[in-house]
Design an enzyme around this catalytic site. Structure first.
Site, short mmCIF file in Angstrom:
data_model
loop_
_atom_site.label_atom_id
_atom_site.label_comp_id
_atom_site.label_asym_id
_atom_site.label_seq_id
_atom_site.Cartn_x
_atom_site.Cartn_y
_atom_site.Cartn_z
N CYS A 109 37.85 29.36 -1.21
CA CYS A 109 37.93 28.46 -0.06
C CYS A 109 36.98 27.27 -0.10
O CYS A 109 37.43 26.12 0.01
CB CYS A 109 37.68 29.27 1.22
SG CYS A 109 38.76 30.68 1.36
C1 UGA Z 1 34.78 31.66 3.75
C2 UGA Z 1 34.32 31.50 5.19
O1 UGA Z 1 33.05 32.14 5.36
C3 UGA Z 1 35.35 32.12 6.15
O2 UGA Z 1 34.95 31.89 7.49
C4 UGA Z 1 36.72 31.45 5.90
O3 UGA Z 1 37.72 32.04 6.70
C5 UGA Z 1 37.11 31.64 4.45
O4 UGA Z 1 36.08 31.06 3.59
C6 UGA Z 1 38.42 30.92 4.23
O5 UGA Z 1 38.46 29.69 4.31
O6 UGA Z 1 39.45 31.59 4.08
P1 UGA Z 1 34.78 33.68 1.97
O7 UGA Z 1 35.07 32.60 0.97
O8 UGA Z 1 35.64 34.89 1.99
O9 UGA Z 1 34.84 33.06 3.47
O10 UGA Z 1 33.30 34.19 1.72
P2 UGA Z 1 31.84 33.83 2.28
O11 UGA Z 1 31.24 35.04 2.84
O12 UGA Z 1 31.86 32.63 3.13
O13 UGA Z 1 31.06 33.50 0.91
C7 UGA Z 1 31.39 32.39 0.08
C8 UGA Z 1 30.40 32.26 -1.03
O14 UGA Z 1 29.12 31.81 -0.55
C9 UGA Z 1 30.09 33.57 -1.80
O15 UGA Z 1 30.07 33.28 -3.18
C10 UGA Z 1 28.71 33.96 -1.32
O16 UGA Z 1 28.01 34.72 -2.26
C11 UGA Z 1 28.09 32.61 -1.10
N1 UGA Z 1 26.95 32.60 -0.15
C12 UGA Z 1 27.14 33.00 1.13
C13 UGA Z 1 25.70 32.14 -0.57
O17 UGA Z 1 25.51 31.75 -1.74
N2 UGA Z 1 24.66 32.12 0.33
C14 UGA Z 1 24.83 32.51 1.62
O18 UGA Z 1 23.84 32.45 2.38
C15 UGA Z 1 26.08 32.97 2.04
#
Ligand code: UGA
Length: 420
Positions: free
Chosen positions: A260
């Site tokens: 995403c």
């Molecule tokens: C993201 C959004 O958080 C959702 O709200 C949205 O619905 C979704 O995209 C979408 O558009 O469908 P997602 O991609 O499943 O969700 O996962 P996240 O939990 O957001 O994590 C994304 C990435 O960021 C991961 O690689 C995670 O490790 C990284 N991350 C997350 C960090 O590097 N630091 C953080 O503090 C949080």
């Protein structure tokens, strides 16, 4: 309500299972026959905590999957949940949306509500979806209703996010549709924002862009803190206590992956550029994220020198924990760079090996952490899996105890974090 969901991927399947749990009758339509069969066998074609449990309860009773669009003719609501991937130039590929519109148009009944849950740029529902469905159905815009109702589910905790959301966004321009979608979510207690269709579409992009910005911002601060020998996690803990900022999405490290954030940022940047804007902040968010994985390799080289012929354990392949999804995982550029430098890789992930084998069929995959670490010259921690947090004496089987951390999940001593 009778609800058809077009697209049985992460969003469609989770939404279908949760709506069935709320009491609706759900038909999931997906062109992939294997996925349909697995779902109808009450199994989940993807790993998502709690999903299989819901499928076991509702498949055959309230939920059914099919490749056919017949159910559309009796649906009160049709949710479009198909993928909107990036084209090679970063723009959004609407081919699945367009083909869904044509199929829906052939059988949709009067007064049905067609709801776009897929992430689409502002204007897509009104300028592309609506005309296509009206054209295919031969019905006028007054006979079919349209809405944008973006999803905010995070993989790995999608069921929880669905059942206990921070908010529900309903973009529509007619009262009947507003009431129908509100009814769909009856039983879920969250603030509802009623707005226009383009605003609902833009809310989704803006939310993802802001979350990605928080991460890249934290990474930039982390990169500075690393030089100053300051613990950036303590810094961000102090910063996040400010309620105007909030404590979530401030974890620095190897950066964001997944299907995403990068895709949505790229599409938004291109949209801005086409409007003659220069979105330098959004571009920097992407640029910082592209550079973070390279820092893993630089840290490794600082300790080990030339990586050619060195055995490197890569722990974590999924883009985040609690998922088997490797799409745009930050591990992919890291493995590519290791291979370019002639390193031998021993990779491990609790869930995502099968998926990563499609991308890198020829690297060595291990059944457990110990196998991956045995005789390794170095180790890279790439995913925040809970089981990695317990690792300690396991590292003793390495040839050199050089451990570079990209997620701050390991708690034992002697680990070198890229931002801390
Ligand atoms: C993201 C959004 O958080 C959702 O709200 C949205 O619905 C979704 O995209 C979408 O558009 O469908 P997602 O991609 O499943 O969700 O996962 P996240 O939990 O957001 O994590 C994304 C990435 O960021 C991961 O690689 C995670 O490790 C990284 N991350 C997350 C960090 O590097 N630091 C953080 O503090 C949080």
């Amino acid at each position: 309500m009778e609800v058809s969901i077009i697209g049985g991927g992460y969003a469609g399947l989770v939404t279908g299972a949760c709506l069935a749990n709320l009491g609706h009758r759900i038909i999931i339509i997906d062109k992939n026959t294997e996925k349909v069969q697995i779902t109808n066998n009450k199994q989940s074609p993807i790993y998502e905590p709690g999903l299989e449990n819901l499928l076991q309860q509702h498949v055959g009773i309230k939920l059914h999957a099919t490749t056919e669009f017949d159910s559309i003719s009796s649906s009160d609501i049709i949710l479009i949940c198909v993928g909107t991937p990036s084209k090679s130039d970063g723009s959004i590929d609407l081919s699945y949306i367009k083909s869904a519109c044509l199929s829906i148009g052939s059988t949709v009944k009067n007064n049905c509500c067609i709801v776009i849950k897929s992430t689409v740029l502002p204007g897509t529902t009104e300028k592309i979806v609506r005309p296509l469905i009206c054209m295919a159905s031969g019905k006028s815009e007054k006979e079919i209703n349209f809405a944008a109702n973006p999803e905010f589910l995070q993989e790995g905790r999608a069921i929880e996010d669905f059942m206990y959301p921070d908010r529900i966004i309903i973009g529509t321009n007619n009262l009947y549709t507003r009431k129908q979608i509100t009814k769909l979510y009856r039983g879920i207690y969250a603030p509802i924002l009623y707005t226009s269709i383009p605003i609902a579409e833009m809310i989704k992009y803006t939310s993802n862009a802001f979350l990605a910005t928080k991460i890249s911002f934290s990474n930039e601060i982390g990169n500075i803190c690393k030089h100053l020998n300051i613990n950036t996690y303590e810094v961000m803990k102090g910063v996040g206590l400010d309620q105007r900022i909030g404590s979530q999405f401030l974890n620095s490290g190897v950066g964001f992956g997944g299907s995403c954030f990068k895709k949505d940022l790229s599409a938004l940047i291109l949209l801005a550029q086409r409007s003659k804007e220069d979105p330098i902040l959004l571009q920097s968010v992407l640029d910082i994220n592209t550079c973070q994985p390279h820092r893993m390799i630089t840290s490794l080289e600082n300790k080990l020198g030339n990586l050619s012929g060195k055995r490197i354990a890569v722990l974590g392949l999924a883009f985040k924990n609690k998922t088997d999804d490797i799409r745009d995982s930050q591990t992919i550029p890291v493995i590519n760079e290791l291979l370019q430098k002639g390193a031998c890789i021993s990779a491990y992930d609790p869930m995502a090996i099968k998926n990563m084998q499609q991308v890198f069929p020829d690297i060595n995959y291990c059944h457990n952490v110990i196998d991956a670490l045995t005789n390794a010259d170095g180790c890279l921690i790439m995913t925040e899996w809970e089981e990695f947090s317990q690792l300690n004496t396991e590292f003793n089987v390495m040839k050199n105890k050089v451990i570079i951390e990209g997620r701050k999940i390991v708690s034992c001593k002697g680990v070198d974090g890229i931002c801390w």
